[in-house]
Design an enzyme around this catalytic site. Sequence first.
Site, PDB file in Angstrom:
ATOM      1  NE  ARG A  69      -2.254  -1.286   3.609  1.00 37.45           N
ATOM      2  CZ  ARG A  69      -1.701  -0.496   4.500  1.00 37.45           C
ATOM      3  NH1 ARG A  69      -1.798   0.831   4.376  1.00 37.45           N
ATOM      4  NH2 ARG A  69      -1.081  -0.969   5.544  1.00 37.45           N
ATOM      5  CE1 TYR A 197       0.446  -6.136  -1.909  1.00 34.71           C
ATOM      6  CE2 TYR A 197      -0.570  -4.088  -1.165  1.00 34.71           C
ATOM      7  CZ  TYR A 197      -0.125  -5.366  -0.906  1.00 34.71           C
ATOM      8  OH  TYR A 197      -0.282  -5.893   0.349  1.00 34.71           O
ATOM      9  CE  LYS A 206      -6.956  -3.661   5.466  1.00 32.15           C
ATOM     10  NZ  LYS A 206      -5.651  -4.193   5.482  1.00 32.15           N
ATOM     11  CG  HIS A 226      -6.841  -2.945  10.117  1.00 37.38           C
ATOM     12  ND1 HIS A 226      -5.546  -2.480  10.144  1.00 37.38           N
ATOM     13  CD2 HIS A 226      -6.817  -4.017   9.298  1.00 37.38           C
ATOM     14  CE1 HIS A 226      -4.776  -3.246   9.383  1.00 37.38           C
ATOM     15  NE2 HIS A 226      -5.524  -4.186   8.861  1.00 37.38           N
ATOM     16  CB  SER A 248      -0.516  -3.522   7.890  1.00 32.49           C
ATOM     17  OG  SER A 248      -1.689  -2.822   7.575  1.00 32.49           O
ATOM     18  CB  CYS A 250       1.037  -5.974  13.961  1.00 33.07           C
ATOM     19  SG  CYS A 250       2.195  -4.668  13.528  1.00 33.07           S
ATOM     20  N   GLY A 251       0.178  -9.417  13.150  1.00 30.14           N
ATOM     21  CA  GLY A 251      -0.260 -10.666  13.772  1.00 30.14           C
ATOM     22  C   GLY A 251      -1.741 -10.984  13.778  1.00 30.14           C
ATOM     23  CG  ASN A 254       0.562 -15.609  12.306  1.00 28.71           C
ATOM     24  OD1 ASN A 254       1.054 -16.725  12.309  1.00 28.71           O
ATOM     25  ND2 ASN A 254       0.813 -14.720  11.351  1.00 28.71           N
ATOM     26  CG  ASP A 277      -7.203  -7.218   7.084  1.00 29.83           C
ATOM     27  OD1 ASP A 277      -6.210  -7.007   7.811  1.00 29.83           O
ATOM     28  OD2 ASP A 277      -7.477  -6.502   6.105  1.00 29.83           O
ATOM     29  NE  ARG A 371       0.054  -8.574   2.449  1.00 31.53           N
ATOM     30  CZ  ARG A 371      -0.448  -8.240   3.629  1.00 31.53           C
ATOM     31  NH1 ARG A 371      -1.503  -8.855   4.114  1.00 31.53           N
ATOM     32  NH2 ARG A 371       0.114  -7.291   4.352  1.00 31.53           N
ATOM     33  NE  ARG A 402       5.625  -6.084  13.631  1.00 34.31           N
ATOM     34  CZ  ARG A 402       6.023  -7.331  13.429  1.00 34.31           C
ATOM     35  NH1 ARG A 402       7.222  -7.705  13.828  1.00 34.31           N
ATOM     36  NH2 ARG A 402       5.251  -8.188  12.799  1.00 34.31           N
ATOM     37  CG  ASN A 499       0.253 -14.599  20.982  1.00 27.08           C
ATOM     38  OD1 ASN A 499       1.167 -14.383  21.798  1.00 27.08           O
ATOM     39  ND2 ASN A 499       0.380 -14.343  19.695  1.00 27.08           N
TER      40      ASN A 499
HETATM   41  P1  GTP Z   1      -2.061  -7.682   7.504  1.00 25.68           P
HETATM   42  O1  GTP Z   1      -2.567  -8.753   6.597  1.00 25.68           O
HETATM   43  O2  GTP Z   1      -1.025  -6.829   6.874  1.00 25.68           O
HETATM   44  O3  GTP Z   1      -3.153  -6.867   8.089  1.00 25.68           O
HETATM   45  O4  GTP Z   1      -1.209  -8.425   8.675  1.00 25.68           O
HETATM   46  P2  GTP Z   1      -1.646  -9.235   9.982  1.00 25.68           P
HETATM   47  O5  GTP Z   1      -1.922  -8.288  11.094  1.00 25.68           O
HETATM   48  O6  GTP Z   1      -2.684 -10.230   9.648  1.00 25.68           O
HETATM   49  O7  GTP Z   1      -0.275  -9.982  10.377  1.00 25.68           O
HETATM   50  P3  GTP Z   1       0.149 -11.520  10.252  1.00 25.68           P
HETATM   51  O8  GTP Z   1      -0.639 -12.407  11.168  1.00 25.68           O
HETATM   52  O9  GTP Z   1       0.175 -11.886   8.823  1.00 25.68           O
HETATM   53  O10 GTP Z   1       1.644 -11.471  10.821  1.00 25.68           O
HETATM   54  C1  GTP Z   1       2.607 -10.632  10.268  1.00 25.68           C
HETATM   55  C2  GTP Z   1       3.977 -11.044  10.698  1.00 25.68           C
HETATM   56  O11 GTP Z   1       4.081 -11.052  12.118  1.00 25.68           O
HETATM   57  C3  GTP Z   1       4.342 -12.454  10.233  1.00 25.68           C
HETATM   58  O12 GTP Z   1       5.645 -12.449   9.747  1.00 25.68           O
HETATM   59  C4  GTP Z   1       4.203 -13.285  11.473  1.00 25.68           C
HETATM   60  O13 GTP Z   1       5.086 -14.383  11.451  1.00 25.68           O
HETATM   61  C5  GTP Z   1       4.548 -12.299  12.599  1.00 25.68           C
HETATM   62  N1  GTP Z   1       3.832 -12.640  13.847  1.00 25.68           N
HETATM   63  C6  GTP Z   1       2.504 -12.887  13.978  1.00 25.68           C
HETATM   64  N2  GTP Z   1       2.190 -13.213  15.263  1.00 25.68           N
HETATM   65  C7  GTP Z   1       3.345 -13.147  15.960  1.00 25.68           C
HETATM   66  C8  GTP Z   1       3.668 -13.368  17.347  1.00 25.68           C
HETATM   67  O14 GTP Z   1       2.831 -13.685  18.185  1.00 25.68           O
HETATM   68  N3  GTP Z   1       4.969 -13.186  17.697  1.00 25.68           N
HETATM   69  C9  GTP Z   1       5.926 -12.835  16.789  1.00 25.68           C
HETATM   70  N4  GTP Z   1       7.173 -12.687  17.214  1.00 25.68           N
HETATM   71  N5  GTP Z   1       5.650 -12.622  15.476  1.00 25.68           N
HETATM   72  C10 GTP Z   1       4.384 -12.774  15.067  1.00 25.68           C
HETATM   73  C1  SPV Z   2      -2.815  -4.534   5.331  1.00 30.82           C
HETATM   74  O1  SPV Z   2      -1.857  -3.922   4.845  1.00 30.82           O
HETATM   75  O2  SPV Z   2      -3.316  -4.246   6.439  1.00 30.82           O
HETATM   76  C2  SPV Z   2      -3.373  -5.689   4.609  1.00 30.82           C
HETATM   77  C3  SPV Z   2      -2.927  -5.935   3.252  1.00 30.82           C
HETATM   78  O3  SPV Z   2      -4.239  -6.368   5.129  1.00 30.82           O
HETATM   79  S1  SPV Z   2      -3.655  -4.828   2.125  1.00 30.82           S
HETATM   80  O4  SPV Z   2      -4.828  -5.484   1.545  1.00 30.82           O
HETATM   81  O5  SPV Z   2      -2.656  -4.575   1.116  1.00 30.82           O
HETATM   82  O6  SPV Z   2      -4.056  -3.636   2.792  1.00 30.82           O
HETATM   83 MN    MN Z   3      -4.700  -5.680   7.234  1.00 27.71          MN
END
Ligand code: GTP
Ligand code: SPV
Ligand code: MN
Length: 586
Positions: A69, A197, A206, A226, A248, A250-251, A254, A277, A371, A402, A499
Amino acid sequence: MTNNTSVLNWITEMKNLVVPDSVVWIDGSEMQLEKLRKQACETGELIKLNQELLPGCYLHRTNVNDVARVEDRTFICTKNKDDVGPTNNWWHSDEAYKKLYDIARNSYKGRTMYIIPYCMGQVGSKFSKIGIELTDSIYVVLNMAIMTRVGQNVLDALGNSNDWVRGLHCSCDIDDSKRYICHFPEDYTIISVNSGYGGNVLLGKKCFALRIASYLGKQEGWLAEHMLILGVENPNGETKYIAAAFPSACGKTNLAMLIPPEGYKKKGYKVWCVGDDIAWMRIGADGSLWAINPENGFFGVAPGTNRNSNPNALETIKKNTIFTNVVQNLDNNTVWWQGLDQTPPENAIDWKGEPWNGKTSNEPGSHPNSRFTAPVVNCPCISKEFANPEGVPISAIVFGGRRAHTTPLVYQSRNWDNGVFVGATMASETTAAASGKVGVVRRDPMAMLPFCGYNMAEYFNHWFKIGEKLGDKAPKIFNVNWFRLDENNKFIWPGFRDNLRVIEWILKRCDNEVDAKETPIGFLPYAKDINTDGLNINLETLESILNVDNDMWKDEVADIEDFFKKFGDDLPEKLKIQLDILKSMH
Ligand code: GTP
Ligand code: SPV
Ligand code: MN
């Protein structure tokens, strides 16, 4: 496909502007999508992956200048600058239309206009919203078909209504000097030019479900956030739902797909994913807060996704998935990314399309913001409530960022107003999900800094109002930080599935089942109350991330004060009061 005059008139207008060679309505049928996949493979826009190992999976590489983005090129376009506030880029809507139409004019020459009718939320539900995206990119069509509900039934549900969001996407030359992602909340319109992208071009995500929807939510009395949504089922079979806002990368994905640690599994805990998301949240008939996930797919970060960190995601992306900017393993025509396993392919193509050897190369083969796009139905832990148009009742709202230092592993706000303050003053280190420097701490209120479609001061007020309406039915508000570093820059908290140990404390707090100690920032756990059975972490280490360092928080308060100054007189009185309380306690 439709007789809706507002739809037909707008499409005619746009057709006259961009002048496509041909026009294709996307009906959502598998037959049509398959034809488009074939076509995209012929032009190289998509690469068909090994269909035995990865059935229905494809790879796409974006332009190297177009991988995330672009917040500095994202605009909220209105008549009055004050309406967008100090945290958004503003452009006068008249000027923006003029400039964007100049860029878009004739840009579909030699190309096809794809018309995508899509729905955010269940088709036909009163909480869902409809959009139409015009695009000249098959990649966008195929991604939208995964991420949203697309096709004829959406137009049928729309009928003759004028209540839909217009979206024009023009790939143009993917010229980053002419890239603009623009939102016209007053006209329900989005225009995106010169990008291919994800977050810039999948306009349902978004652009609509957060920026336009937050504006609608303000007017209609609901929240577009979000946030992930997850359900935690306890051994008695009762499920409680949590909505969590992390910036974004930040987990969210996961946490949303978490598999409980062994000890919890044995006891009978289960975790269900409702969304990863975006959450649309309303006050339900029972007076409490209910959330739906308006999406139909996951657009998740690939790097770091592996069998240990997120097995459910790995399972989800085994079929019918589009990978973007990952490594192509030429030996078996599959995909790889940093952190997938310890054996990077040696005979491979990197995200830029160059030959790559994982053993000898110093460059990562996948882009840090590479992605996967995968359908929600693939997810083994998808909640049975995902398809419930009413959504799920939310017991706790969790904010998180983070932060290498300062912010403890978890704490609870004192009440809703204090919780809004906690959300409004969230900060996080920047990530590769947006262009620009990575690792810089910035204020990112409610993880919505890049996604709020109007003045954030008003947005804070809106949150306070929702809290007033919810009264004692309001979810409890918490803050978490999985990312504290030790002196060797290693993560102190194991994170990921563990977690759930923190979530358990959060849910216990919601049920008044555990004590906490009051500190200037809110209620913190006693270390003994976080379950560490089976974990390799001692009480002392845990205590080190459950502390409130007064000196650091003094700096934090100063920074918050600076941030609040941006809003001038618009800053809600309630936030000033909360800041004063925090200051007085230090
Ligand atoms: P967007 O799709 O951009 O909104 O991201 P998101 O908030 O869904 O983040 P995502 O779960 O994809 O995690 C992003 C990164 O953070 C990855 O590289 C994960 O491996 C890392 N990560 C996620 N959870 C944890 C955690 O609990 N601890 C650590 N150290 N890293 C984490
Ligand atoms: C983010 O950046 O928070 C995402 C990926 O979830 S995007 O769709 O590119 O915004
Ligand atoms: Mn997101």
